[in-house]
Design a protein around this motif. Sequence first.
Motif: not given
Ligand SMILES: *[C@@H]1O[C@H](CO)[C@@H](O)[C@H](O)[C@H]1NC(C)=O
Length: 653
Positions: A473-474, A490, A471
């Motif tokens: 963003s994370e 994953y 991810n």
């Molecule tokens: C990825 O991380 C963001 C921020 O924490 C979150 O909002 C999002 O749901 C995540 N995406 C998935 C596919 O888990």
Amino acid sequence: MHLPDSWLKCLVSFLDVVTLSSFSHKPSTQQALQAQDVVHENIRPPGKGPIFYPPYPPEDPPPPDVAIQCDYSAMKGWKNCNDKHDRGCWLKGPEGQSFSIDTNYEQDWPIGIKRSYVLDVSEMALAPDGVSMPYGKVFNGSYPGPWIQACWGDEIEITVRNNLWYNGTTIHWHGLRQWNTVEMDGVNGVTQCPIAPGENFTYTFMALQYGSSWYHSHYSLQYADGLAGPMTIYGPSTAPYDDAIEPILMTDWNHRSAFQDWAFSQFAPMTNILLNGKGRYNFVNPKKPNLPIGQPERYSKVFKRYRRYLLRLINTSLDTTFIFSIDGHNVTVIGADFVPIEPYSTSSVLVAIGQRYHVIVEANPLVESSDGNYWMRTSPADGCSTFPSKPDNRTGIIRYNAENTNDPTSSENNFPTACSDEPYESLIPKLKWTVGPPANEEALCPLRVRLTTHPEKKNRWNAYLDPLWLNFSEPTIFNLDPPSGAYPKYLDVVTQDHQEDSWIYLVITLQKGPKKPGIFQPGGHPIHFHGHDFALLAQSSDPYPGSLAEINDTLKTNNPPRRDVVLLPTGGYIVIAFKADNPGPWLLHCHIAWHASSGLAFQILENKDRMRITPKDRKAMEYTCAKWNKWVGNTTNLWNTTAADEFQDDSGI
Ligand SMILES: *[C@@H]1O[C@H](CO)[C@@H](O)[C@H](O)[C@H]1NC(C)=O
Ligand SMILES: *[C@@H]1O[C@H](CO)[C@@H](O)[C@H](O)[C@H]1NC(C)=O
Ligand SMILES: *[C@@H]1O[C@H](CO)[C@@H](O)[C@H](O)[C@H]1NC(C)=O
Ligand SMILES: *[C@@H]1O[C@H](CO)[C@@H](O)[C@H](O)[C@H]1NC(C)=O
Ligand SMILES: *[C@@H]1O[C@H](CO)[C@@H](O)[C@H](O)[C@H]1NC(C)=O
Ligand SMILES: *[C@@H]1O[C@H](CO)[C@@H](O)[C@H](O)[C@H]1NC(C)=O
Ligand SMILES: *[C@@H]1O[C@H](CO)[C@@H](O)[C@H](O)[C@H]1NC(C)=O
Ligand SMILES: *[C@@H]1O[C@H](CO)[C@@H](O)[C@H](O)[C@H]1NC(C)=O
Ligand SMILES: *[C@@H]1O[C@H](CO)[C@@H](O)[C@H](O)[C@H]1NC(C)=O
Ligand SMILES: *[C@@H]1O[C@H](CO)[C@@H](O)[C@H](O)[C@H]1NC(C)=O
Ligand SMILES: [Cu+2]
């Protein structure tokens, strides 16, 4: 997932923590910190320590646009002792101390200076072999990118500015240990968020190893479109030479963007070979005989007879393993990846993706050619490339006779063409390691590399729990305590908490799978681990017997080969060991770009409680994430899609 019971047990014990100490070479943190303090102050008292040109370049005076000087002015009373008779020496101190090829570089290094670089990442049409590739992505408007140079003990600071239209980016400094600086490793989704278009990020790290390597984007398939460049850190070597030439980047090349190929079929045959961004496209694809023929241009170098030249070979391929050779010449191999080795002579060198070799060529042909010139060849290894027909392996020219600009007439050396690493016995590190027993019980559990079919995600490679899917963003570095106590499958996070002086073993196996359309199953997967040189205790093309005990006698623990990329043989296994001395999340992945994209990777989260990130770095990292989230949240920014969840179509690396 259907797994045998024993395997499930394995997965459980994998997460157990067992601590056992055995290693006594403790890096002296104090020394490191002292060195860093001095470097940070960036004092250059004139006339005290030595300032000198490193072995490159041979010209006198050296061309100012490429030459850097090593600057150890902070080291009062020291002298440079590296010359063509003694390349093993680097610096000599006033009391007989020295920094040399015998220095344990994991514990000790000279005090250099801070070097600052800026790299601009942008879009540009490329035609390195005369055929246009409209979706090129480049550093500073060139392919390969500018040569980043530094000297052993320097602090390197590189600001990367993302000027791409449709992609984020992060840049990885391949093979550098990033000792105690995991946040500078440049892996999106693991050590940071991608740098959004219009933004920049500054990477700062120490040059604690020396040798050659490359830097490349770790954002999806970006490096395949041109985001790669050479990097050299000057230091001593294990054999003498007169001159060094600039690094030679060997790569396969396509006339389409890797992103297009990926969306189309997850994989595509390669079309050409380039040396330092130059190539000649003149073979006819039997399936597409009407493809254009490119401009002829080849990489070439003039040699003076009887001189010894240092060549730095770097394989930046997408999916081709190359065998490098020079007609009529042997080469002496002196370094593998960032590890200096005992010299050995050979008529060819097999360089897998991501691997590097330092070799010395004596300009004294074993077989004379009639015109005084010789082909430099890069031949795809058997079963380790996807060219539809044999490409022209005459990719470069060594000229003794510079007046004659015709093609050489020399004939090829004799050498094996099998897709297997350089002989295990040949790779003897100069600085010896003795590997202790495993601190992790789970060493008994193999990590199985295998092809799987995901209902929606088509063919995927799996190396641990699931094909990797990060991810952006994370990043793991900001996600050290997952909400439910466990990471989603994953993300493939293997947690390891051990004392700094212990050894972590990994067994990685590769079963021969059934042939599947649209997926490349090579003779070997080049496995790359971040943040560490690892010891290669075993590398075999025999099936793994199922437990370490059965191969215990065959494990080489007394100064085994070590490096940061190794070929995992098809149908066989590797056993690797690394020291638990570098805290943070580190990626382990196959360096075949298509395989990394389809999930062939996992993360080792090493001693996370010992990770230290400065408040300044943390702030920059948080800023990068905020800008990324803003950019990706605005769907008008995305390429050909209106939904952020369709935007990421591969593992992310
Ligand atoms: C990825 O991380 C963001 C921020 O924490 C979150 O909002 C999002 O749901 C995540 N995406 C998935 C596919 O888990
Ligand atoms: C890259 O380009 C920028 C902007 O032109 C320049 O300032 C920088 O010095 C270049 N970097 C290198 C390593 O050449
Ligand atoms: C990256 O940019 C390419 C175009 O150059 C595009 O095809 C691809 O979808 C983009 N992917 C991501 C994940 O940004
Ligand atoms: C990086 O971005 C910041 C603003 O976010 C800007 O102040 C700075 O000048 C940029 N650095 C470079 C080298 O472009
Ligand atoms: C680069 O590595 C790839 C994959 O391991 C290999 O097929 C190719 O032959 C290598 N190139 C050279 C020039 O050694
Ligand atoms: C050249 O290398 C081959 C091995 O590839 C070796 O057998 C031979 O002895 C070498 N020749 C010389 C003159 O070093
Ligand atoms: C190099 O190319 C020539 C001509 O196509 C071919 O005969 C030879 O087998 C190639 N060498 C290797 C090692 O593939
Ligand atoms: C392997 O052999 C060493 C001694 O040679 C022993 O200490 C160790 O326990 C053995 N390990 C296994 C898993 O059998
Ligand atoms: C979204 O991006 C587009 C194109 O870059 C820009 O014109 C627009 O202002 C952005 N919208 C927001 C809400 O930031
Ligand atoms: C954009 O998407 C459309 C529909 O899926 C597809 O036909 C087209 O080839 C895509 N364009 C590019 C440049 O990838
Ligand atoms: Cu692979």
